[in-house]
Design a protein around this motif. Structure first.
Motif, short mmCIF file in Angstrom:
data_model
loop_
_atom_site.label_atom_id
_atom_site.label_comp_id
_atom_site.label_asym_id
_atom_site.label_seq_id
_atom_site.Cartn_x
_atom_site.Cartn_y
_atom_site.Cartn_z
N PHE A 59 5.07 8.34 -6.93
CA PHE A 59 3.63 7.66 -6.90
C PHE A 59 3.56 6.14 -7.29
O PHE A 59 4.47 5.71 -7.77
N VAL A 60 2.85 5.56 -6.46
CA VAL A 60 2.64 4.07 -6.51
C VAL A 60 1.57 3.69 -6.82
O VAL A 60 0.39 3.93 -6.10
N ALA A 61 1.48 3.01 -7.98
CA ALA A 61 -0.06 2.50 -8.21
C ALA A 61 0.10 0.92 -8.62
O ALA A 61 0.71 0.51 -9.54
N ALA A 62 -0.54 0.12 -8.05
CA ALA A 62 -0.62 -1.19 -8.26
C ALA A 62 -1.79 -2.09 -7.37
O ALA A 62 -2.24 -1.50 -6.45
N GLU A 63 -2.44 -3.04 -8.05
CA GLU A 63 -3.35 -3.96 -7.36
C GLU A 63 -2.79 -4.75 -6.27
O GLU A 63 -3.42 -4.87 -5.32
N ASP A 64 -1.54 -5.25 -6.31
CA ASP A 64 -1.04 -6.10 -5.28
C ASP A 64 -0.51 -5.25 -4.07
O ASP A 64 0.44 -4.34 -4.17
N ASP A 65 -1.28 -5.36 -2.94
CA ASP A 65 -0.93 -4.75 -1.65
C ASP A 65 0.39 -4.89 -1.22
O ASP A 65 1.05 -3.86 -0.87
N GLY A 66 1.11 -6.11 -1.54
CA GLY A 66 2.52 -6.26 -1.07
C GLY A 66 3.48 -5.44 -1.82
O GLY A 66 4.42 -4.86 -1.41
N PHE A 67 3.34 -5.36 -3.26
CA PHE A 67 4.03 -4.82 -4.36
C PHE A 67 3.84 -3.18 -3.86
O PHE A 67 4.93 -2.35 -3.56
N ALA A 68 2.75 -2.71 -3.50
CA ALA A 68 2.47 -1.22 -3.20
C ALA A 68 3.20 -0.91 -1.88
O ALA A 68 4.01 0.17 -1.93
N ARG A 69 3.05 -1.90 -0.80
CA ARG A 69 3.59 -1.28 0.24
C ARG A 69 5.03 -1.53 0.30
O ARG A 69 5.91 -0.46 0.92
N ALA A 70 5.71 -2.26 -0.48
CA ALA A 70 7.20 -2.48 -0.57
C ALA A 70 7.82 -1.21 -1.50
O ALA A 70 9.06 -0.74 -1.23
N ALA A 71 7.19 -1.06 -2.44
CA ALA A 71 7.50 0.44 -3.24
C ALA A 71 7.61 1.41 -2.53
O ALA A 71 8.25 2.24 -2.66
N ALA A 72 6.33 1.75 -1.65
CA ALA A 72 6.38 2.84 -0.93
C ALA A 72 7.44 3.05 0.06
O ALA A 72 8.13 4.07 0.31
N GLU A 73 7.96 1.80 0.65
CA GLU A 73 8.97 2.01 1.66
C GLU A 73 10.37 1.99 0.84
O GLU A 73 11.19 2.81 1.38
N ALA A 74 10.30 1.64 -0.41
CA ALA A 74 11.60 1.91 -1.11
C ALA A 74 11.74 3.37 -1.36
O ALA A 74 12.88 4.10 -1.28
N ALA A 75 10.75 4.30 -1.90
CA ALA A 75 10.73 5.46 -2.34
C ALA A 75 11.05 6.30 -0.90
O ALA A 75 11.85 7.27 -0.75
#
Length: 294
Positions: A59-75
């Motif tokens: 699960f990814v929860a973040a205000e920052d769109d860039g962080f959310a997208r990068a974390a999702a790609e890592a998972a």
């Protein structure tokens, strides 16, 4: 069905929650009391695919769109299905509104379209699911091999379980007395005798909202469906998906099914069934006609 609901076992599994803030805390609360190991990731650690290795869910929860997208790609690079809070386009799955009764879990999802609607529906259903439902499920899981060994025929086993779920063993489990519940279930299993089958005639011209509650129950409880041509699809959708489905049979075949203890639901469209039903009655088979509601 726009999305397929599935349940992931959590015992021995790892769940990763990446990010910080209320969204991340809400996801963490989902797993309080579960057997899963919850791993929290923040900052650069959440962007490394190695941090998600061997996880069952992320699960990814973040205000920052860039962080959310990068974390999702890592998972996703680690082969882990991922949910990104408030960003359905980035999700491999959405999080439903959950009713948690231990071994009984109900989930209501809207594909991320309206979480508030899912929550309201959950509140309606939650009041109808007793707190002890999980203990009843645990009882039948613990006794599953004994029941299967004593009743290897699926239709006999289903008939026994239908009665047991409304019987004293289930009541004892609801009350929390698991030892007594197991004893009572074993007693019921030792005393079980095959029940005669039946044939129930359901007007299947449709639509389904014309069916009576009794007809809907006959569909849901059938071991075998015998269907005329032209059965309305909405009516058929109310039946158990694992029920055997047959084209119209000679009356003698229906007699054999009923004498074998099967619950047969005969979905009728025309009028030729009346001769068939008379033959079943003459053979001593229990029949019932379930007309549509008017």
């Amino acid at each position: 069905m726009d999305a397929f609901p599935a349940f992931f076992p959590l015992a021995g599994r790892t769940v990763v929650i990446a990010g910080e803030g209320e969204g991340a805390e809400a996801k963490a609360r989902l797993f309080e009391g579960s057997p899963a190991t919850v791993v929290r990731l923040a900052a650069d650690e959440a962007l490394d695919p190695k941090a998600y290795a061997a996880a069952a869910l992320a699960f990814v929860a973040a205000e920052d769109d860039g962080f959310a997208r990068a974390a999702a790609e890592a998972a996703r690079a680690a082969g882990v299905p991922v949910n990104v809070v408030d960003r359905p386009a980035l999700c491999d799955f959405t999080t439903p509104a959950v009713i948690d009764r231990g071994e009984v879990v109900a989930a209501i999802g809207t594909g991320g379209a309206s979480p508030m609607l899912a929550t309201l529906l959950r509140q309606d259903l939650e009041a109808r699911v007793p707190e002890g439902a999980g203990r009843v499920a645990a009882l039948f899981r613990q006794m599953q091999d004994e029941v299967r060994g004593a009743l290897p025929e699926a239709h006999r086993r289903r008939a026994f379980l239908r009665g047991a779920l409304a019987g004293p063993a289930a009541e004892a489990a609801l009350a929390g007395d698991m030892d007594r519940a197991r004893d009572l279930l074993r007693q019921a299993l030792a005393q079980d005798a095959p029940l005669p089958g039946s044939v129930r005639y359901v007007d299947a011209r449709g639509p389904a909202d014309l069916l009576t509650l009794r007809a809907a129950r006959a569909l849901a409880g059938a071991d075998v469906l015998v269907c005329d041509e032209g059965v309305h699809a909405d009516v058929l959708s109310l039946a158990r998906r694992d029920a055997e489905r047959l084209a119209p049979q000679p009356a003698e075949a229906l007699v054999d099914l009923a004498r074998d203890g099967r619950r047969v639901t005969r979905l009728i469209v025309g009028s030729g069934w009346r001769t068939e039903q008379a033959a079943l009655d003459a053979a001593g088979i229990e029949t019932e006609i379930l007309p549509i509601a008017r």
